[in-house]
Design an enzyme around this catalytic site. Sequence first.
Site, PDB file in Angstrom:
ATOM      1  N   LYS A 201     -17.748  51.862 -30.940  1.00  0.00           N
ATOM      2  CA  LYS A 201     -19.081  51.294 -31.208  1.00  0.00           C
ATOM      3  C   LYS A 201     -20.021  52.444 -31.525  1.00  0.00           C
ATOM      4  CE  LYS A 201     -21.330  47.309 -31.118  1.00  0.00           C
ATOM      5  NZ  LYS A 201     -20.886  45.944 -31.405  1.00  0.00           N
TER       6      LYS A 201
ATOM      7  N   ASP B 113     -24.121  45.090 -36.287  1.00  0.00           N
ATOM      8  CA  ASP B 113     -24.464  44.561 -34.956  1.00  0.00           C
ATOM      9  C   ASP B 113     -25.975  44.329 -35.026  1.00  0.00           C
ATOM     10  OD1 ASP B 113     -23.249  44.268 -32.013  1.00  0.00           O
ATOM     11  OD2 ASP B 113     -25.197  45.211 -31.749  1.00  0.00           O
TER      12      ASP B 113
HETATM   13  P1  NDP Z   1     -29.406  40.446 -35.124  1.00  0.00           P
HETATM   14  O1  NDP Z   1     -30.117  41.728 -35.209  1.00  0.00           O
HETATM   15  O2  NDP Z   1     -29.038  39.731 -36.372  1.00  0.00           O
HETATM   16  O3  NDP Z   1     -30.219  39.413 -34.205  1.00  0.00           O
HETATM   17  C1  NDP Z   1     -30.551  39.722 -32.899  1.00  0.00           C
HETATM   18  C2  NDP Z   1     -31.434  38.597 -32.361  1.00  0.00           C
HETATM   19  O4  NDP Z   1     -31.606  38.796 -30.954  1.00  0.00           O
HETATM   20  C3  NDP Z   1     -32.812  38.567 -32.980  1.00  0.00           C
HETATM   21  O5  NDP Z   1     -33.266  37.241 -33.035  1.00  0.00           O
HETATM   22  C4  NDP Z   1     -33.624  39.381 -31.973  1.00  0.00           C
HETATM   23  O6  NDP Z   1     -35.015  39.067 -31.964  1.00  0.00           O
HETATM   24  C5  NDP Z   1     -33.005  38.955 -30.677  1.00  0.00           C
HETATM   25  N1  NDP Z   1     -33.189  40.023 -29.678  1.00  0.00           N
HETATM   26  C6  NDP Z   1     -32.778  41.311 -29.749  1.00  0.00           C
HETATM   27  N2  NDP Z   1     -33.170  41.995 -28.673  1.00  0.00           N
HETATM   28  C7  NDP Z   1     -33.840  41.112 -27.900  1.00  0.00           C
HETATM   29  C8  NDP Z   1     -34.471  41.211 -26.664  1.00  0.00           C
HETATM   30  N3  NDP Z   1     -34.533  42.362 -25.984  1.00  0.00           N
HETATM   31  N4  NDP Z   1     -35.041  40.078 -26.159  1.00  0.00           N
HETATM   32  C9  NDP Z   1     -34.989  38.905 -26.839  1.00  0.00           C
HETATM   33  N5  NDP Z   1     -34.393  38.767 -28.047  1.00  0.00           N
HETATM   34  C10 NDP Z   1     -33.837  39.852 -28.560  1.00  0.00           C
HETATM   35  O7  NDP Z   1     -28.077  40.752 -34.240  1.00  0.00           O
HETATM   36  P2  NDP Z   1     -26.737  39.923 -34.133  1.00  0.00           P
HETATM   37  O8  NDP Z   1     -27.029  38.465 -34.247  1.00  0.00           O
HETATM   38  O9  NDP Z   1     -25.754  40.536 -35.036  1.00  0.00           O
HETATM   39  O10 NDP Z   1     -26.267  40.260 -32.640  1.00  0.00           O
HETATM   40  C11 NDP Z   1     -26.674  39.489 -31.512  1.00  0.00           C
HETATM   41  C12 NDP Z   1     -25.731  39.752 -30.353  1.00  0.00           C
HETATM   42  O11 NDP Z   1     -24.375  39.404 -30.736  1.00  0.00           O
HETATM   43  C13 NDP Z   1     -25.660  41.200 -29.874  1.00  0.00           C
HETATM   44  O12 NDP Z   1     -25.401  41.221 -28.486  1.00  0.00           O
HETATM   45  C14 NDP Z   1     -24.411  41.728 -30.589  1.00  0.00           C
HETATM   46  O13 NDP Z   1     -23.844  42.833 -29.921  1.00  0.00           O
HETATM   47  C15 NDP Z   1     -23.519  40.508 -30.507  1.00  0.00           C
HETATM   48  N6  NDP Z   1     -22.426  40.475 -31.472  1.00  0.00           N
HETATM   49  C16 NDP Z   1     -22.672  40.537 -32.813  1.00  0.00           C
HETATM   50  C17 NDP Z   1     -21.627  40.480 -33.704  1.00  0.00           C
HETATM   51  C18 NDP Z   1     -21.844  40.425 -35.178  1.00  0.00           C
HETATM   52  O14 NDP Z   1     -20.865  40.179 -35.892  1.00  0.00           O
HETATM   53  N7  NDP Z   1     -23.055  40.592 -35.688  1.00  0.00           N
HETATM   54  C19 NDP Z   1     -20.226  40.442 -33.240  1.00  0.00           C
HETATM   55  C20 NDP Z   1     -20.085  40.273 -31.803  1.00  0.00           C
HETATM   56  C21 NDP Z   1     -21.161  40.328 -30.985  1.00  0.00           C
HETATM   57  P3  NDP Z   1     -36.068  40.114 -32.621  1.00  0.00           P
HETATM   58  O15 NDP Z   1     -35.950  39.905 -34.082  1.00  0.00           O
HETATM   59  O16 NDP Z   1     -37.365  39.698 -32.044  1.00  0.00           O
HETATM   60  O17 NDP Z   1     -35.650  41.483 -32.165  1.00  0.00           O
END
Ligand code: NDP
Length: 449
Positions: free
Chosen positions: A129, A169
């Site tokens: 990662k 991510d």
């Molecule tokens: P994105 O950046 O596309 O979206 C993240 C979302 O989570 C946004 O809506 C963001 O809101 C919100 N968020 C982030 N930090 C916080 C916080 N501290 N409090 C509240 N909301 C928060 O990321 P992904 O959708 O790709 O990833 C989301 C999760 O899924 C992560 O844990 C990632 O590790 C996991 N994941 C992702 C994969 C992938 O293929 N993308 C694969 C496997 C796991 P805001 O815009 O306000 O920051």
Amino acid sequence: MPELDPNLLAAFDEVVRRNPGEREFHQAVREVLESLGPVVAKHSEYTDAEVIRRLCEPERQIIFRVPWTDDTGRVQLNRGFRVEFNSALGPYKGGLRFHPSVYLGIVKFLGFEQIFKNSLTGLPIGGGKGGSDFDPKGRSDAEVMRFCQSFMTELYRHIGENTDVPAGDIGVGGREIGYLFGQYKRITNRYESGTLTGKGLTWGGSQVRTEATGYGAVFFVDEMLKTSGDSFEGKRVVVSGSGNVAIYAIEKVHQLGGRVVACSDSDGYIVDEAGIDLDLLKEIKNGHRGRVSEYADRRGASAHHVAGGSVWDVPCDIALPCATQNELDAAAATALIGNGCRIVAEGANMPTTPDAIRLLRDASVAFAPGKAANAGGVATSALEMQQNASRDSWSFEHTEQRLSEIMSSIHDRCLSTADEYGAPGNYVVGANIAGFTQVADAMLSLGLI
Ligand code: NDP
């Protein structure tokens, strides 16, 4: 906290001592070790060969300076990371996260989880990662491009299709992967498609990769529902986040007959009793990187926005945390239980705190850990690598079918392993043990690595 077997406790103490202050990493290690008691009781070879201690120590950790200039010409400075954790099963594989909270402890927790997740997919990929404390929010495309180019100017020497294959991510989507791949190609003068996944469809990307993590998590829950003869039909669902994972989880829930009534971002959450209008949400999020509050302004009477607060206060049958680590705590678990929630499945990595997991378990809420439920993203990345290696490109239907079969097989493997080790129905124990034993056996076969 549950007690650990003395060998496991010694391994955990060593992790805490060697990695001071990295509390997310400690938490991720502890959660896995808590499942391994029955394994070490049955298989002394793992402790004799110190496999667990070796697994907790990354094979390689890279930290580097990332200088870049903003649109006003000012020099900006960030820190880049890549933790190459374990390559017993294949090249290191795992995403890059760009978020101001990123530090070594977050990257190590994510890399550690990735080892077991990747093993569970049954595909030949190791765990790694990376990321940076760079905050893309509010930055122009040109700034994001300059940052990505500087980041790759160091990272390129450490990665490759047979060495280490990053993906996206939090904060890293198609735009960033494009800039990163462009710089990699320019520096190396090689069109090595298999070096990065999550690429655009016209330049080596795979169908379904964008949708895969969210879709996969929902396929996993569908399998959980089927074990009791149930389905998504008519279920109320709450999803946290509104990024890549959340959006496609919402899409698949709706396709399977459920209704997502709430989702969030870091400023608050929206409730829409008519069901989230995904076209509108995508237009706001994917179109101009807007906030969910805008959704409530534009949607009309069925929706409202709550600034701050907890999305887990919204009553639901199924909760899908898809935002970030430790976002669903004991108070949130208590609210979900009180409102009759029956299933919690992690689309994000480690979004549920250990206290919350215990409360859910005690209340007999079925709980699917991220390393099983969100493995569809990395599994489809491995399918992207497969297509790149054979210079092929599969249809959406074929790729989605493969994803669905992989999620079903992970689900069944979790349940059968949990049964074998005396914890029927416990997806956490099943995922941790099934993921661990495959990597541990490979490490034993490969000599002292
Ligand atoms: P994105 O950046 O596309 O979206 C993240 C979302 O989570 C946004 O809506 C963001 O809101 C919100 N968020 C982030 N930090 C916080 C916080 N501290 N409090 C509240 N909301 C928060 O990321 P992904 O959708 O790709 O990833 C989301 C999760 O899924 C992560 O844990 C990632 O590790 C996991 N994941 C992702 C994969 C992938 O293929 N993308 C694969 C496997 C796991 P805001 O815009 O306000 O920051």
